[in-house]
Each structure stands twice: as C-alpha cells, then as structure tokens.
Design a protein around this motif. Structure first.
Motif, short mmCIF file in Angstrom:
data_model
loop_
_atom_site.label_atom_id
_atom_site.label_comp_id
_atom_site.label_asym_id
_atom_site.label_seq_id
_atom_site.Cartn_x
_atom_site.Cartn_y
_atom_site.Cartn_z
N ALA A 117 24.00 -54.68 -33.75
CA ALA A 117 24.80 -53.73 -32.98
C ALA A 117 26.00 -53.22 -33.78
N THR A 118 26.65 -54.10 -34.51
CA THR A 118 27.83 -53.70 -35.28
C THR A 118 27.46 -52.69 -36.36
N THR A 119 26.42 -52.99 -37.11
CA THR A 119 26.04 -52.06 -38.18
C THR A 119 25.49 -50.76 -37.62
N LEU A 120 24.85 -50.82 -36.48
CA LEU A 120 24.34 -49.59 -35.87
C LEU A 120 25.49 -48.67 -35.48
N VAL A 121 26.53 -49.22 -34.86
CA VAL A 121 27.70 -48.42 -34.47
C VAL A 121 28.40 -47.86 -35.71
N GLU A 122 28.57 -48.71 -36.74
CA GLU A 122 29.23 -48.25 -37.96
C GLU A 122 28.45 -47.13 -38.63
N MET A 123 27.12 -47.23 -38.64
CA MET A 123 26.33 -46.20 -39.28
C MET A 123 26.37 -44.89 -38.51
N PHE A 124 26.40 -44.96 -37.19
CA PHE A 124 26.51 -43.72 -36.43
C PHE A 124 27.88 -43.08 -36.62
N ILE A 125 28.91 -43.86 -36.80
CA ILE A 125 30.23 -43.30 -37.13
C ILE A 125 30.17 -42.62 -38.50
N PHE A 126 29.54 -43.27 -39.46
CA PHE A 126 29.39 -42.71 -40.80
C PHE A 126 28.58 -41.41 -40.76
N LEU A 127 27.47 -41.42 -40.05
CA LEU A 127 26.65 -40.21 -39.92
C LEU A 127 27.40 -39.12 -39.16
N GLY A 128 28.27 -39.51 -38.24
CA GLY A 128 29.10 -38.53 -37.54
C GLY A 128 30.05 -37.83 -38.49
N PHE A 129 30.68 -38.59 -39.39
CA PHE A 129 31.54 -37.96 -40.39
C PHE A 129 30.76 -37.00 -41.27
N LEU A 130 29.54 -37.38 -41.66
CA LEU A 130 28.71 -36.48 -42.46
C LEU A 130 28.36 -35.22 -41.68
N ALA A 131 28.04 -35.37 -40.42
CA ALA A 131 27.70 -34.22 -39.59
C ALA A 131 28.90 -33.29 -39.43
N VAL A 132 30.09 -33.84 -39.25
CA VAL A 132 31.29 -33.02 -39.14
C VAL A 132 31.53 -32.26 -40.45
N GLY A 133 31.32 -32.92 -41.58
CA GLY A 133 31.47 -32.24 -42.87
C GLY A 133 30.46 -31.14 -43.06
N LEU A 134 29.23 -31.37 -42.65
CA LEU A 134 28.19 -30.34 -42.76
C LEU A 134 28.49 -29.18 -41.82
N LEU A 135 28.95 -29.47 -40.62
CA LEU A 135 29.32 -28.41 -39.67
C LEU A 135 30.50 -27.59 -40.19
N TYR A 136 31.47 -28.26 -40.80
CA TYR A 136 32.61 -27.56 -41.39
C TYR A 136 32.15 -26.62 -42.50
N ALA A 137 31.25 -27.10 -43.37
CA ALA A 137 30.73 -26.25 -44.45
C ALA A 137 29.95 -25.08 -43.89
N TYR A 138 29.21 -25.30 -42.83
CA TYR A 138 28.44 -24.21 -42.20
C TYR A 138 29.38 -23.17 -41.59
N LYS A 139 30.42 -23.62 -40.89
CA LYS A 139 31.37 -22.70 -40.25
C LYS A 139 32.14 -21.88 -41.28
N LYS A 140 32.41 -22.46 -42.45
CA LYS A 140 33.12 -21.74 -43.51
C LYS A 140 32.22 -20.76 -44.24
N GLY A 141 30.90 -20.80 -43.97
CA GLY A 141 29.98 -19.89 -44.63
C GLY A 141 29.55 -20.35 -46.00
N VAL A 142 29.76 -21.61 -46.30
CA VAL A 142 29.42 -22.13 -47.61
C VAL A 142 27.90 -22.20 -47.79
N LEU A 143 27.17 -22.41 -46.73
CA LEU A 143 25.75 -22.64 -46.82
C LEU A 143 24.92 -21.36 -46.80
N THR A 144 25.55 -20.21 -46.71
CA THR A 144 24.80 -18.96 -46.76
C THR A 144 24.54 -18.58 -48.21
N TRP A 145 23.32 -18.19 -48.52
CA TRP A 145 22.92 -17.97 -49.89
C TRP A 145 23.02 -16.49 -50.29
N ALA A 146 23.87 -15.73 -49.81
CA ALA A 146 23.92 -14.32 -50.22
C ALA A 146 25.24 -13.96 -50.82
#
Length: 146
Positions: A117-146
């Motif tokens: 349970a402890t490692t599961l909660v910690e990993m979801f927190i870690f994956l949450g930080f990654l998701a927030v970073g990916l969402l931030y990059a998407y909102k800034k338009g970094v992921l558009t290839w044009a």
C-alpha cells in the motif's frame, strides 16, 4: 589463534581472535578479483587498439583528410541554425525516459511483503507529478510539432 582460560583452568581456543583476520582476508580477496578483472579488461582494450594500429593501412589522401558528412561534400560554413523546439523535444524525452526508469525498482519493492500500500500510494504521487509536467508542457504548446 589466541587462547583463553576455561572454567577448569585449561586453555580453550578463542574463536574471536582469528575470525576478524579471516573476514578481512575474504573481503580483500573479493576486491582483488574485481581488480584483476579490471586489469584484464584494460589489457584487452590496449591490445585491441595496439593491434588495430599495427595492422591498419596508413595512406592519407586529400579526400580522406576532407571533412565528411553523410556522403555529401561540405559546402559553406559549418554553422547551422537549429530551432530550439527540437532540443525541447529531446529534453522532454530524457526527462520521461529517466523517470520511467524509477518504475522498475518500484515494481520490485511493490512485490515485497509489507510494502504494497505504501509503495502504491508513493508511485501514484510520482506518476501524478509526471502527469502534471506533461499537462504543463501540453498547455504551453511544447508538444505541437509545427
């Protein structure tokens, strides 16, 4: 080995005196194996490079001394402009690739009893930080290839 006097006045071998010497000898013996392997590796590389130097033909020509890039003769100056977004893509890839490496040790710890349970909660927190970073990059338009 050292001795000690027993309860009846007889000499009994003391097991603690020689055991530290044996442990230290085993410890340094394992390092000697690693050191020997490192020396053999360095010698192998040195012999390979030496053999390559002795066996290769050395015939310098103007064509061989010319700067070469993918079969195309160099034209103009060596500086070229590269857009920053390619570096951003590479940087994002490195960030997420390195972060994904942390998932493998997590999977081994997650399988250990008592840590589920402890490692599961910690990993979801870690994956949450990654998701927030990916969402931030998407909102800034970094992921558009044009």
């Amino acid at each position: 080995m050292g001795t000690r006097t027993g309860s009846e006045g007889t000499d009994v071998p003391d097991p603690t005196v020689g055991s530290t010497v044996v442990v230290a000898a085993d410890y340094f013996q394992s390092y000697s194996v690693v050191g020997l392997l490192a020396v053999v590796g360095v010698l192998f590389v040195a012999v390979a490079f030496g053999a390559g130097r002795l066996l290769r033909p050395v015939v310098p020509t103007p064509e061989k001394l010319l700067t070469y890039e993918c079969g195309v003769d160099p034209v103009g100056e060596g500086w070229a402009h590269t857009q920053v977004r390619y570096y951003v893509y590479a940087f994002l890839y490195v960030i997420f690739a390195v972060d994904s490496i942390f998932l493998f040790p997590w999977a081994t710890v997650f399988a250990a009893p008592g840590y589920g349970a402890t490692t599961l909660v910690e990993m979801f927190i870690f994956l949450g930080f990654l998701a927030v970073g990916l969402l931030y990059a998407y909102k800034k338009g970094v992921l558009t290839w044009a």
